[in-house]
Write a protein that holds these residues in place. Structure first.
Motif, PDB file in Angstrom:
ATOM      1  N   ARG A 134       0.823  -1.207   0.000  1.00 52.26           N
ATOM      2  CA  ARG A 134       0.000   0.000   0.000  1.00 52.26           C
ATOM      3  C   ARG A 134       0.862   1.264   0.000  1.00 52.26           C
ATOM      4  N   ARG A 135       1.991   1.228   0.680  1.00 51.63           N
ATOM      5  CA  ARG A 135       2.881   2.387   0.653  1.00 51.63           C
ATOM      6  C   ARG A 135       3.396   2.636  -0.755  1.00 51.63           C
ATOM      7  N   ARG A 136       3.747   1.573  -1.451  1.00 52.53           N
ATOM      8  CA  ARG A 136       4.259   1.736  -2.815  1.00 52.53           C
ATOM      9  C   ARG A 136       3.167   2.189  -3.780  1.00 52.53           C
ATOM     10  N   LEU A 137       1.980   1.620  -3.629  1.00 50.33           N
ATOM     11  CA  LEU A 137       0.872   2.048  -4.489  1.00 50.33           C
ATOM     12  C   LEU A 137       0.516   3.508  -4.239  1.00 50.33           C
ATOM     13  N   THR A 138       0.556   3.933  -2.986  1.00 48.56           N
ATOM     14  CA  THR A 138       0.267   5.331  -2.659  1.00 48.56           C
ATOM     15  C   THR A 138       1.320   6.259  -3.260  1.00 48.56           C
ATOM     16  N   LEU A 139       2.575   5.815  -3.268  1.00 47.42           N
ATOM     17  CA  LEU A 139       3.644   6.615  -3.838  1.00 47.42           C
ATOM     18  C   LEU A 139       3.441   6.839  -5.329  1.00 47.42           C
ATOM     19  N   PHE A 140       2.970   5.799  -6.036  1.00 42.08           N
ATOM     20  CA  PHE A 140       2.777   5.904  -7.486  1.00 42.08           C
ATOM     21  C   PHE A 140       1.367   6.339  -7.874  1.00 42.08           C
ATOM     22  N   ALA A 141       0.510   6.633  -6.897  1.00 41.51           N
ATOM     23  CA  ALA A 141      -0.868   7.034  -7.198  1.00 41.51           C
ATOM     24  C   ALA A 141      -0.975   8.258  -8.097  1.00 41.51           C
ATOM     25  N   PRO A 142      -0.098   9.273  -7.968  1.00 42.15           N
ATOM     26  CA  PRO A 142      -0.225  10.433  -8.865  1.00 42.15           C
ATOM     27  C   PRO A 142      -0.136  10.085 -10.343  1.00 42.15           C
ATOM     28  N   LEU A 143       0.515   8.981 -10.677  1.00 42.55           N
ATOM     29  CA  LEU A 143       0.630   8.593 -12.086  1.00 42.55           C
ATOM     30  C   LEU A 143      -0.713   8.168 -12.675  1.00 42.55           C
ATOM     31  N   ALA A 144      -1.713   7.922 -11.832  1.00 47.07           N
ATOM     32  CA  ALA A 144      -3.023   7.502 -12.332  1.00 47.07           C
ATOM     33  C   ALA A 144      -3.710   8.593 -13.150  1.00 47.07           C
ATOM     34  N   VAL A 145      -3.288   9.844 -13.001  1.00 46.29           N
ATOM     35  CA  VAL A 145      -3.916  10.936 -13.748  1.00 46.29           C
ATOM     36  C   VAL A 145      -3.259  11.157 -15.101  1.00 46.29           C
ATOM     37  N   VAL A 146      -2.160  10.475 -15.382  1.00 45.73           N
ATOM     38  CA  VAL A 146      -1.430  10.710 -16.633  1.00 45.73           C
ATOM     39  C   VAL A 146      -2.292  10.451 -17.863  1.00 45.73           C
ATOM     40  N   PRO A 147      -3.060   9.335 -17.941  1.00 44.80           N
ATOM     41  CA  PRO A 147      -3.911   9.152 -19.135  1.00 44.80           C
ATOM     42  C   PRO A 147      -4.900  10.303 -19.350  1.00 44.80           C
ATOM     43  N   ALA A 148      -5.432  10.850 -18.260  1.00 46.12           N
ATOM     44  CA  ALA A 148      -6.364  11.970 -18.403  1.00 46.12           C
ATOM     45  C   ALA A 148      -5.655  13.214 -18.935  1.00 46.12           C
ATOM     46  N   VAL A 149      -4.432  13.449 -18.482  1.00 50.55           N
ATOM     47  CA  VAL A 149      -3.663  14.588 -18.998  1.00 50.55           C
ATOM     48  C   VAL A 149      -3.398  14.414 -20.487  1.00 50.55           C
ATOM     49  N   LEU A 150      -2.992  13.211 -20.888  1.00 44.59           N
ATOM     50  CA  LEU A 150      -2.745  12.941 -22.305  1.00 44.59           C
ATOM     51  C   LEU A 150      -4.020  13.090 -23.127  1.00 44.59           C
ATOM     52  N   LEU A 151      -5.140  12.635 -22.579  1.00 43.96           N
ATOM     53  CA  LEU A 151      -6.415  12.767 -23.279  1.00 43.96           C
ATOM     54  C   LEU A 151      -6.762  14.236 -23.501  1.00 43.96           C
ATOM     55  N   ALA A 152      -6.550  15.061 -22.478  1.00 45.20           N
ATOM     56  CA  ALA A 152      -6.849  16.484 -22.620  1.00 45.20           C
ATOM     57  C   ALA A 152      -5.925  17.144 -23.646  1.00 45.20           C
ATOM     58  N   LEU A 153      -4.662  16.736 -23.679  1.00 48.98           N
ATOM     59  CA  LEU A 153      -3.703  17.361 -24.599  1.00 48.98           C
ATOM     60  C   LEU A 153      -3.867  16.878 -26.035  1.00 48.98           C
ATOM     61  N   LEU A 154      -4.211  15.599 -26.196  1.00 50.17           N
ATOM     62  CA  LEU A 154      -4.254  15.009 -27.531  1.00 50.17           C
ATOM     63  C   LEU A 154      -5.659  14.820 -28.086  1.00 50.17           C
ATOM     64  N   GLY A 155      -6.646  14.825 -27.214  1.00 54.10           N
ATOM     65  CA  GLY A 155      -8.006  14.510 -27.651  1.00 54.10           C
ATOM     66  C   GLY A 155      -8.750  15.721 -28.181  1.00 54.10           C
ATOM     67  N   ASN A 156      -8.445  16.121 -29.394  1.00 46.72           N
ATOM     68  CA  ASN A 156      -9.173  17.228 -30.006  1.00 46.72           C
ATOM     69  C   ASN A 156     -10.632  16.839 -30.208  1.00 46.72           C
ATOM     70  N   PRO A 157     -11.568  17.719 -29.831  1.00 48.68           N
ATOM     71  CA  PRO A 157     -12.990  17.395 -30.010  1.00 48.68           C
ATOM     72  C   PRO A 157     -13.300  17.018 -31.458  1.00 48.68           C
ATOM     73  N   GLY A 158     -13.994  15.914 -31.612  1.00 53.50           N
ATOM     74  CA  GLY A 158     -14.351  15.437 -32.937  1.00 53.50           C
ATOM     75  C   GLY A 158     -13.412  14.403 -33.512  1.00 53.50           C
ATOM     76  N   SER A 159     -12.245  14.191 -32.886  1.00 49.50           N
ATOM     77  CA  SER A 159     -11.297  13.206 -33.392  1.00 49.50           C
ATOM     78  C   SER A 159     -11.682  11.811 -32.915  1.00 49.50           C
ATOM     79  N   ALA A 160     -11.022  10.794 -33.485  1.00 48.74           N
ATOM     80  CA  ALA A 160     -11.342   9.406 -33.136  1.00 48.74           C
ATOM     81  C   ALA A 160     -10.982   9.092 -31.696  1.00 48.74           C
ATOM     82  N   THR A 161      -9.925   9.730 -31.189  1.00 53.88           N
ATOM     83  CA  THR A 161      -9.507   9.463 -29.807  1.00 53.88           C
ATOM     84  C   THR A 161     -10.376  10.173 -28.782  1.00 53.88           C
ATOM     85  N   ALA A 162     -11.278  11.031 -29.231  1.00 60.06           N
ATOM     86  CA  ALA A 162     -12.074  11.850 -28.320  1.00 60.06           C
ATOM     87  C   ALA A 162     -13.474  11.302 -28.123  1.00 60.06           C
TER      88      ALA A 162
END
Length: 603
Positions: free
Chosen positions: A32-60
């Motif tokens: 649990r200590r290790r999972l808590t340490l790496f928990a901030p990385l769980a938001v990385v896909p959302a950051v990438l989605l916001a940066l790369l997911g242009n409205p109307g594209s296939a990834t969006a």
């Protein structure tokens, strides 16, 4: 793919934290200590989605036919910027608690991370949902997971704040569910069809339910009472996401579902302006820095709600006001998140070599909230003024009235600075996640709102970008005079206090003249009176029904006794014919013949 990863990654981490509880104590603690340490990385896909997911594209876009009634998710004009802000704030909050908890090995660190991850999933789910069922699922997950953030410290204040929050959340969820059922039944299952469907049938009822349901989350007066209680009770990292990201779920709900209507817009505008200015009067007498920031959030959300209300009043302006509301929400989320995260940073790092850095960061975030020139707050206020130009309230232009919210923000921030500067210090020698996450949010607050406002946000009606301020002398003065007015008012109050011209209760340091939650005290008193009066009424009703039941019971007992005597008499008379049953056959035959004759005569 990115949408699925954004939603499933934090849930997978929560599942892993839960399953770790099945292991041996030492192994469980280590994992649990290790999972808590790496928990901030769980938001990385959302950051990438916001940066790369242009409205109307296939990834969006994403469809999941087997989920609920057919789930739809999409990145659109409003979801993209709010998604990025939520990911940055939740990532910072997880980082702030992970390194501190890892070092100190405090009990409950994994639980706080798990509730943050669940809240994050629900929060971005409300932004990405493209159908009513998915939206409600995300909203409910976010709302009820946040209770774990508020009650984290298990103090009496935290328990009371959680009770209030849960009551308000249940009422909010009930209203939203009822409204969404009505909208979906009118053909608005997909969010693109929702406003039109909400405006065709039961419009007034739907508007009222949506006002209440989303108004609780947005901190709209008089539904704001949970905010000043939840913020001081929750950890600072949790307060940052409560104020910076979660309250914006109310905004996105209004933008997605509210149908146009002049009456609805007028009511919402009235409540918004009351909240924007009344919150200042209550906030400046508080003694807890996080309570002061909570009332600042209520005031700022009143500003944003006013933009939404104008869009309802004047449908032609809805595109511009919605874009302005999102830009202002982006600015407010990062700036207010930096201030909440900065409360423990000031306590631990405001002296020595890091003192100047902390001072500059908090000063920059405060100036942004106040809307000082060249800050993201000034950008948001400029766009908002342009969007509501020409709208009047009681003969006063709304573009002249809204800048006074910056005056109130200045007063609140000066009070915040005075309170936090005199708070106790607990210096730390080494930088940890608390300091680094705060620095990251401060840096994002300088850059991100400008990029989003200038490049991502457009007016969907006019199909053009928003106007960026040119910073000519007139624009600079418009951003400066509300702050100067706030400083002058604060100086006048300070002089009056020094000379003893103010009532003692206003200057007392023991307890604020208005308790956090303000209207909640009156509401609780009213409920107690209603409860006691209702109890007396119930007792009287019970006495009346008991007496009536007793009388009816006596009558029915007498009737039953007579019935039993009659049956006994009939049995005695018919006892001799039991062997043949002739009498019963004759009687039944007579009934059948009579029925046939009656039916035949009527045909």
């Amino acid at each position: 793919m990115l949408i699925a990863l954004s939603l499933l990654t934090p849930l997978a981490l929560v599942l892993a934290l839960g399953l770790a509880g099945l292991l041996r104590p030492l192994t469980k603690f280590t994992i649990r200590r290790r999972l808590t340490l790496f928990a901030p990385l769980a938001v990385v896909p959302a950051v990438l989605l916001a940066l790369l997911g242009n409205p109307g594209s296939a990834t969006a876009a994403l469809e999941v036919p087997w989920m609920l009634f057919g789930a739809h998710f999409a990145v659109d004009l409003y979801a993209r910027p709010l998604l990025l802000i939520a990911a940055l704030l939740y990532g910072a909050a997880l980082l702030a608690i992970s390194w501190i908890k890892l070092r100190d090995a405090e009990r409950g660190s994994s639980a706080l991370s798990a509730f943050l991850l669940l809240s994050f999933t629900g929060n971005i789910g409300t932004y990405l949902a493209a159908d009513a069922a998915s939206f409600y699922l995300g909203f409910a997950l976010m709302s009820f997971s946040a209770a774990g953030l508020v009650i984290h410290y298990r103090t009496p204040a935290a328990r009371r704040a959680t009770r209030v929050y849960l009551v308000m959340s249940v009422l909010s969820e009930t209203a939203i569910l009822a409204a969404l059922i009505l909208v979906a039944s009118g053909g608005g299952f997909l969010l693109t069809d929702a406003p039109a469907a909400a405006g065709t049938a039961h419009t007034g009822l739907i508007q009222g339910l949506l006002f209440f349901g989303f108004g609780v989350k947005a901190g709209t007066v008089p539904l704001h009472v949970w905010l000043p209680l939840a913020h001081p009770a929750a950890p600072p990292a949790a307060s940052a996401v409560l104020s910076g990201a979660m309250v914006k779920a109310g905004l996105i709900g209004w933008l997605r579902f509210l149908p146009e209507g002049e009456t609805a817009g007028a009511v919402l505008l009235t409540l918004a302006l009351i909240g924007a200015f009344a919150a200042v009067l209550v906030g400046v007498v508080q003694h807890d820095p996080k309570v002061i920031l909570a009332y600042s959030t209520i005031s700022q959300m009143g500003f944003i709600t006013a933009l939404v209300a104008v869009g309802l009043l004047v449908p032609e302006l809805r595109g511009a006001t919605s874009a302005a509301a999102v830009i202002y929400a982006v600015h407010h989320g990062l700036a207010k998140g930096a201030l909440f995260l900065g409360v423990p940073v000031v306590k631990h790092y405001a002296r020595g070599r890091t003192g100047i850095l902390v001072l500059l960061g908090m000063l920059g975030a405060g100036l942004a909230v106040a809307g000082a020139p060249l800050t993201s707050g000034a950008f948001g206020k400029y766009v908002s003024k342009e969007a509501v130009s020409g709208i009047e309230v009681l003969g006063v232009g709304l573009d002249q009235l809204l800048p006074l919210v910056a005056t109130g923000s200045t007063l609140l921030l000066l009070r915040f600075a005075a309170v936090i500067s005199s708070a106790d210090r607990d210096p730390r020698r080494r930088a940890d996640g608390e300091l680094l996450s705060w620095l990251g949010v401060c840096a994002a607050g300088i850059v991100v709102p400008w990029v989003i406002g200038a490049r991502w946000i457009t007016d969907p009606v006019q199909d053009e970008g928003v106007a960026v301020p040119s910073w000519d002398p007139g624009t600079l003065w418009d951003a400066t005079w509300p702050i100067l007015l706030g400083i002058i008012l604060a100086a006048m109050v300070w002089v009056a206090a020094r000379r003893g011209l103010l009532p003692g209760r206003l200057t007392s340091q023991e307890a604020p003249v208005v308790q956090p939650g303000d209207l909640l005290l009156a509401e609780e008193s009213l409920l107690r009176r209603v409860g006691s009066g209702g109890g007396a009424a119930l007792d009287a009703a019970h006495g009346f029904t008991g007496s009536a039941a007793g009388r009816w019971s006596d009558r029915w007992s007498a009737a039953a006794q007579r019935g039993r005597r009659g049956v006994s008499w009939a049995e005695a008379r018919l006892g001799g014919w039991e062997s043949t049953g002739l009498v019963l056959v004759v009687l039944l035959t007579g009934v059948v013949l009579a029925t046939m004759l009656l039916l035949g005569g009527n045909s």
